[in-house]
Design a protein around this motif. Structure first.
Motif, PDB file in Angstrom:
ATOM      1  N   GLY A 281      -8.977   5.811  12.422  1.00 51.06           N
ATOM      2  CA  GLY A 281      -8.506   5.427  13.824  1.00 51.06           C
ATOM      3  C   GLY A 281      -7.397   4.738  13.988  1.00 51.06           C
ATOM      4  N   THR A 282      -6.831   4.158  12.917  1.00 51.37           N
ATOM      5  CA  THR A 282      -5.613   3.443  13.041  1.00 51.37           C
ATOM      6  C   THR A 282      -4.630   3.733  11.840  1.00 51.37           C
ATOM      7  OG1 THR A 282      -6.595   1.613  14.247  1.00 51.37           O
ATOM      8  CG2 THR A 282      -4.330   1.298  13.161  1.00 51.37           C
ATOM      9  N   VAL A 283      -3.233   4.145  12.115  1.00 51.06           N
ATOM     10  CA  VAL A 283      -2.566   4.680  10.861  1.00 51.06           C
ATOM     11  C   VAL A 283      -2.336   3.350   9.752  1.00 51.06           C
ATOM     12  CG1 VAL A 283      -1.499   6.435  12.392  1.00 51.06           C
ATOM     13  CG2 VAL A 283      -0.467   4.016  12.039  1.00 51.06           C
ATOM     14  N   THR A 284      -2.226   2.254  10.215  1.00 49.02           N
ATOM     15  CA  THR A 284      -1.773   1.170   9.125  1.00 49.02           C
ATOM     16  C   THR A 284      -3.203   0.944   8.430  1.00 49.02           C
ATOM     17  OG1 THR A 284      -2.373  -0.497  10.950  1.00 49.02           O
ATOM     18  CG2 THR A 284       0.039   0.106  10.722  1.00 49.02           C
ATOM     19  N   GLU A 285      -4.264   1.462   8.701  1.00 46.16           N
ATOM     20  CA  GLU A 285      -5.537   1.054   8.083  1.00 46.16           C
ATOM     21  C   GLU A 285      -5.764   2.237   7.028  1.00 46.16           C
ATOM     22  OE1 GLU A 285      -8.690   0.017  10.347  1.00 46.16           O
ATOM     23  OE2 GLU A 285      -7.702  -1.631  11.425  1.00 46.16           O
ATOM     24  N   VAL A 286      -5.342   3.496   7.111  1.00 44.85           N
ATOM     25  CA  VAL A 286      -5.845   4.294   6.201  1.00 44.85           C
ATOM     26  C   VAL A 286      -5.725   4.255   4.842  1.00 44.85           C
ATOM     27  CG1 VAL A 286      -5.276   6.241   7.971  1.00 44.85           C
ATOM     28  CG2 VAL A 286      -3.508   5.549   6.449  1.00 44.85           C
ATOM     29  N   PRO A 287      -4.810   3.256   4.198  1.00 40.97           N
ATOM     30  CA  PRO A 287      -4.640   2.917   2.924  1.00 40.97           C
ATOM     31  C   PRO A 287      -5.830   2.269   2.236  1.00 40.97           C
ATOM     32  CG  PRO A 287      -2.596   2.325   3.820  1.00 40.97           C
ATOM     33  CD  PRO A 287      -3.575   2.793   4.854  1.00 40.97           C
TER      34      PRO A 287
END
Length: 346
Positions: A281-287
């Motif tokens: 849901g959030t690009v900065t959390e995908v890692p």
């Protein structure tokens, strides 16, 4: 039409149909600039197969105008990290930096290079100590920006949020030093960050990073209750665009740490909710998607819920099946844990 293309790309990615996914991406690429960026953000945030989606995002970046091409490369670098590929992520992020530097001076984001590197460095990924040391040296040698200075991490289309560069650097130095067991250096960075005076230029993010770093130090020194108290004081007031496209704003590190602390305190149900909130849901959390599945697998196994444990271990292995050697031990360990579960429960 754009929404339909988003769904068509997601369906192709789920099926592993790279050719179809790239074909749809080429169609999307003909749209207006903002529409292309929005599609890229959506696909990155909700990708079920990060490494395949990474190729789709790179397809979107072909002939894309600078500096927005830098945003697309940065999204691709986050998807590389989601697959446990640090070397590939560094190379893709370097292309993002090159695109940013090629932009007219008035459109460049100050410290884009440093901030994106520091963000990757502070993620709770299982970096080798040699990697942590190298990243800390680079952060320590970076140009010092006055604590009150604002660096607007806002792209050409107005998506992003203003941040303060020097406090983010001190947060990075503190997190890396804590992970390396260098308590003195970590405490010094935390003290510097804590002294940033409250003012009109001191954003909520700076105060939140201060609490987050102090929580990390309390956790590292065996004070989980103190760490939890600090983490419970975090309060995000940011809107979705800021959270989506600005490093550090989602407080992903602190939310992951909260799961760690709750699990250690025996509050497994609460820990599972925090872990499950990360990665989608959030690009900065995908890692953090892979690690969140690994932790959920460990907690469910401790709770003797073998079916759920097996499901999360399997998803973790799938996400990091092409991970760099420095991450392989985690994958091998999860595979060994999965093997202890009865085949009928997989």
């Amino acid at each position: 039409d754009r929404r339909l293309e988003e769904l068509a790309i997601l369906r192709a990615v789920v099926r592993g149909d790279t050719a179809a996914a790239r074909s749809h991406a080429r169609f999307v690429r003909r749209g207006e600039t903002y529409a292309v960026l929005r599609v890229a953000v959506f696909l990155t945030a909700f990708s079920p197969r990060p490494l395949l989606m990474r190729d789709v995002i790179e397809e979107l970046s072909v002939d894309f105008p600078s500096p927005l091409r830098g945003d697309l490369h940065w999204l691709a670098s986050l998807l590389d990290l989601a697959g446990g590929r640090v070397a590939a992520s560094n190379a893709t992020r370097a292309r993002a930096v090159d695109a940013e530097r090629a932009a007219p001076t008035a459109l460049r984001r100050p410290a884009f290079d440093d901030v994106t590197e520091w963000f990757a460095a502070t993620l709770p990924l299982p970096y080798a100590d040699s990697t942590l040391l190298r990243m800390r040296r680079r952060a320590a040698s970076a140009r010092v920006v006055p604590a009150g200075s604002r660096a607007p991490f806002v792209g050409e289309l107005g998506v992003g949020a203003p941040i303060q560069t020097e406090p983010v650097r001190q947060y990075t130095l503190g997190i890396l030093s804590a992970r390396l067991g260098d308590s003195a250096a970590a405490a010094a960075a935390a003290a510097t960050l804590h002294r940033v005076p409250p003012s009109a230029d001191a954003t909520t993010l700076v105060r939140e990073l201060d609490r987050g770093l102090r929580a990390r130090l309390a956790w590292e020194h065996g004070r989980p209750e103190e760490a939890l108290g600090l983490l419970e004081g975090l309060e995000s007031r940011d809107w979705q665009g800021e959270v989506t496209m600005t490093p550090f704003v989602s407080r992903a590190n602190e939310r992951f740490l909260r799961g760690e602390v709750l699990a250690a305190l025996g509050r497994e149900a609460d820990a599972l909710r925090w872990y499950a909130s990360l990665g989608i849901g959030t690009v900065t959390e995908v890692p953090l998607q892979a690690l969140s599945h690994l932790r959920q697998g460990e907690v469910y196994e401790r709770l003797q819920d073998r079916n759920q444990a097996a499901r999360h271990y399997a998803r973790f292995i799938e996400l990091w099946r092409d991970a760099d050697p420095q991450f392989r031990s985690r994958v091998d360990s999860a595979r060994a844990r999965l093997a202890t579960l009865a085949p009928s429960e997989l």
